[in-house]
Motif scaffolding. Structure first.
Motif, PDB file in Angstrom:
ATOM      1  N   THR A  27       0.811  -1.210   0.000  1.00 26.56           N
ATOM      2  CA  THR A  27       0.000   0.000   0.000  1.00 26.56           C
ATOM      3  C   THR A  27       0.852   1.271   0.000  1.00 26.56           C
ATOM      4  OG1 THR A  27      -0.184  -0.099   2.418  1.00 26.56           O
ATOM      5  CG2 THR A  27      -1.945  -1.129   1.140  1.00 26.56           C
ATOM      6  N   SER A  28       2.134   1.136   0.369  1.00 24.68           N
ATOM      7  CA  SER A  28       3.036   2.297   0.335  1.00 24.68           C
ATOM      8  C   SER A  28       3.676   2.470  -1.037  1.00 24.68           C
ATOM      9  CB  SER A  28       4.142   2.138   1.389  1.00 24.68           C
ATOM     10  OG  SER A  28       3.606   2.150   2.694  1.00 24.68           O
ATOM     11  N   ALA A  29       3.535   1.450  -1.886  1.00 22.67           N
ATOM     12  CA  ALA A  29       4.197   1.486  -3.194  1.00 22.67           C
ATOM     13  C   ALA A  29       3.224   1.571  -4.360  1.00 22.67           C
ATOM     14  CB  ALA A  29       5.071   0.236  -3.360  1.00 22.67           C
ATOM     15  N   ARG A  30       2.060   0.882  -4.224  1.00 23.77           N
ATOM     16  CA  ARG A  30       1.117   0.809  -5.328  1.00 23.77           C
ATOM     17  C   ARG A  30      -0.307   0.739  -4.790  1.00 23.77           C
ATOM     18  NH1 ARG A  30       3.433  -0.199 -10.087  1.00 23.77           N
ATOM     19  NH2 ARG A  30       1.426  -0.641 -11.027  1.00 23.77           N
ATOM     20  N   ASN A  31      -1.249   1.039  -5.660  1.00 28.15           N
ATOM     21  CA  ASN A  31      -2.662   0.786  -5.397  1.00 28.15           C
ATOM     22  C   ASN A  31      -2.953  -0.584  -5.998  1.00 28.15           C
ATOM     23  OD1 ASN A  31      -5.427   0.662  -5.213  1.00 28.15           O
ATOM     24  ND2 ASN A  31      -5.819   2.560  -6.348  1.00 28.15           N
ATOM     25  N   LYS A 353      -1.300   2.592 -19.969  1.00 24.42           N
ATOM     26  CA  LYS A 353      -0.297   3.628 -19.738  1.00 24.42           C
ATOM     27  C   LYS A 353      -0.662   4.464 -18.515  1.00 24.42           C
ATOM     28  CE  LYS A 353       2.160   7.394 -22.087  1.00 24.42           C
ATOM     29  NZ  LYS A 353       2.290   8.148 -23.361  1.00 24.42           N
ATOM     30  N   ALA A 354      -1.942   4.791 -18.378  1.00 24.64           N
ATOM     31  CA  ALA A 354      -2.395   5.591 -17.243  1.00 24.64           C
ATOM     32  C   ALA A 354      -2.271   4.825 -15.936  1.00 24.64           C
ATOM     33  CB  ALA A 354      -3.847   6.022 -17.460  1.00 24.64           C
ATOM     34  N   LEU A 355      -2.605   3.533 -15.963  1.00 28.02           N
ATOM     35  CA  LEU A 355      -2.513   2.709 -14.768  1.00 28.02           C
ATOM     36  C   LEU A 355      -1.077   2.613 -14.283  1.00 28.02           C
ATOM     37  CD1 LEU A 355      -4.941  -0.172 -15.796  1.00 28.02           C
ATOM     38  CD2 LEU A 355      -5.330   1.494 -13.970  1.00 28.02           C
ATOM     39  N   GLU A 356      -0.156   2.420 -15.214  1.00 29.76           N
ATOM     40  CA  GLU A 356       1.246   2.291 -14.828  1.00 29.76           C
ATOM     41  C   GLU A 356       1.780   3.626 -14.323  1.00 29.76           C
ATOM     42  OE1 GLU A 356       4.642   0.765 -13.702  1.00 29.76           O
ATOM     43  OE2 GLU A 356       2.890  -0.389 -14.393  1.00 29.76           O
ATOM     44  N   LYS A 359       0.650   4.023 -10.882  1.00 33.81           N
ATOM     45  CA  LYS A 359       1.025   2.876 -10.036  1.00 33.81           C
ATOM     46  C   LYS A 359      -0.202   2.157  -9.473  1.00 33.81           C
ATOM     47  CE  LYS A 359       5.568   4.683  -8.770  1.00 33.81           C
ATOM     48  NZ  LYS A 359       6.496   5.023  -7.659  1.00 33.81           N
ATOM     49  N   VAL A 360      -1.081   1.789 -10.388  1.00 30.72           N
ATOM     50  CA  VAL A 360      -2.297   1.054 -10.044  1.00 30.72           C
ATOM     51  C   VAL A 360      -2.230  -0.320 -10.698  1.00 30.72           C
ATOM     52  CG1 VAL A 360      -4.805   0.987 -10.202  1.00 30.72           C
ATOM     53  CG2 VAL A 360      -3.637   3.175  -9.868  1.00 30.72           C
TER      54      VAL A 360
END
Length: 398
Positions: A27-31, A353-356, A359-360
């Motif tokens: 949770t500190s790095a990604r959704n 592209k948007a997700l990356e 960071k989702v």
């Protein structure tokens, strides 16, 4: 060492951000909203791996109370599905257990085995291959992806049906099958019932009361590592399903001396041929113990709440969930932790592209017709703010 010596309650995880980040470092790095794929490990699981690694470079890997700890994990897995400890083999991945059932049953020419054509391949190929033994594979088709009801299944049964194999929930649509009702009906007809439980174990309460065989790896909703899992065999089916992988662990071999006769150890250990995946088992055990302590009922409520919230938010931007409100009217509990939305092919690359960039982590999946879907699978520790982020990304695509 207790594998679950530092647990956090579900209330603390949901109400205390510091505790949530400590229990789930992802949770500190990604959704992370892709638990129907391959989960990120919680702290308790990596702590168990670290503990085992540290201990194992100071002594041999089966030193001390190792096997007692294995039994603790076996008991936790039994508790998860309402089985007895001696009905649990600690084996993964899911396909291994399903193939053990497929290979372990003595089939007669003309027997029929029923499965769903558009299930995950791990629960399709073990049954299709039986055609070489004179078994007739019967592949069900459904009007909606994964919507398997007793009414539909019954139409595919015959006097020659020997076994039915189903997933507890469809990996694409998220439709959750009524395993209890189907199991009761099959038992009345003397038909064996095999289940792929990977998409619901750890997320929803489950009982094997009306199931003969079950297999599930831990790397999805159980929040465990890849390659560690459980295989359940009803003790009344030990003779019907013979072990197909043999070695020193499941065949009685005094002083490691091979015998003329093959006698199996008692319980589901008979399906474990050799050295166990100890690091994976301990890591899986820690995750499952955490889930049990949090409460599977409470976890399922959180998942259904996430589902309802996400659907309403996505509908507000005209993204309707796949087959929403099209489930059979008699079904009330088909919802799972998987929510899928149809994704226009021209938006796929832009979305990825948007997700990356944000960071989702979600999943992109396809159906047999080639259509593309966005699959969101939040777990109990995810927040509404994390779900809102998906909505905003999709809103910006329009």
């Amino acid at each position: 060492m207790m594998i679950n010596d530092s647990l956090t309650s579900i209330d603390e995880i949901q109400q205390n951000e510091e505790a949530r980040k400590k229990a789930f470092p992802i949770t500190s790095a990604r959704n992370f909203l892709a638990h129907a794929g391959v989960t990120a490990l919680p702290s308790c699981a990596t702590d168990a791996l670290t503990w085992f690694g540290d201990r194992s470079h100071k002594d041999h890997q089966e030193a001390g109370d190792t096997m007692k700890l294995v039994d603790q994990v076996r008991e936790s897995m039994a508790q998860l599905i309402g089985a007895d400890q001696d009905e649990i083999a600690l084996l993964g991945p899911t396909a291994l257990g399903l193939n053990m059932v497929s290979d372990g049953i003595h089939w007669e020419s003309g027997d029929e085995v029923v499965f769903y054509r558009d299930d995950y391949p791990a629960n399709v190929y073990p049954w299709r291959k039986l055609k070489a033994q004179g078994v007739r594979p019967v592949a069900m088709e459904a009007d909606e992806q994964g919507v398997i009801t007793w009414k539909l299944l019954e139409s595919y049964l015959s006097e020659k049906t020997r076994l039915v194999s189903l997933a507890t929930a469809n990996f694409l649509s998220g439709y959750r099958v009524d395993i209890d009702e189907i199991g009761k009906q099959l038992k009345k007809r003397g038909i064996l019932f095999c289940v792929d439980g990977i998409q619901t174990l750890g997320a929803f309460p489950f009982s094997v009361e009306h199931v003969d065989f079950l297999s599930a790896d831990s790397h999805k909703w159980m929040l465990g590592p890849m390659g560690a899992g459980l295989v359940y065999v009803d003790r009344d089916r030990f003779e019907a399903c013979k072990p197909t992988l043999l070695g020193s662990w499941n065949v009685v071999s005094p002083n490691f001396i091979a015998q003329e006769e093959i006698d199996y150890y008692s319980g589901a250990r008979r399906y474990e041929p050799g050295s166990l995946n100890l690091p994976g088992i301990f890591s899986m055990g820690a995750s499952v113990r955490m889930l049990l302590d949090c409460g599977i009922e409470e976890i399922s409520k959180a998942l259904l709440s996430h589902r309802e919230y996400l659907i309403e938010q996505m509908k507000s931007i005209d993204w309707a969930p796949y087959y929403f409100a099209k489930a059979p009217s008699e079904e009330e509990n088909w919802q799972s932790g998987i929510v899928t939305f149809r994704l226009p092919s021209d938006k796929r690359s832009v979305l990825l592209k948007a997700l990356e960039s944000e960071k989702v982590s979600v999943s992109i999946r396809h159906d047999r017709a080639g259509d593309t879907f966005l699959r969101v699978s939040a777990h109990f520790y995810n927040t509404r703010a994390e779900l809102d982020q998906i909505v905003e990304i999709c809103r910006d695509l329009d």
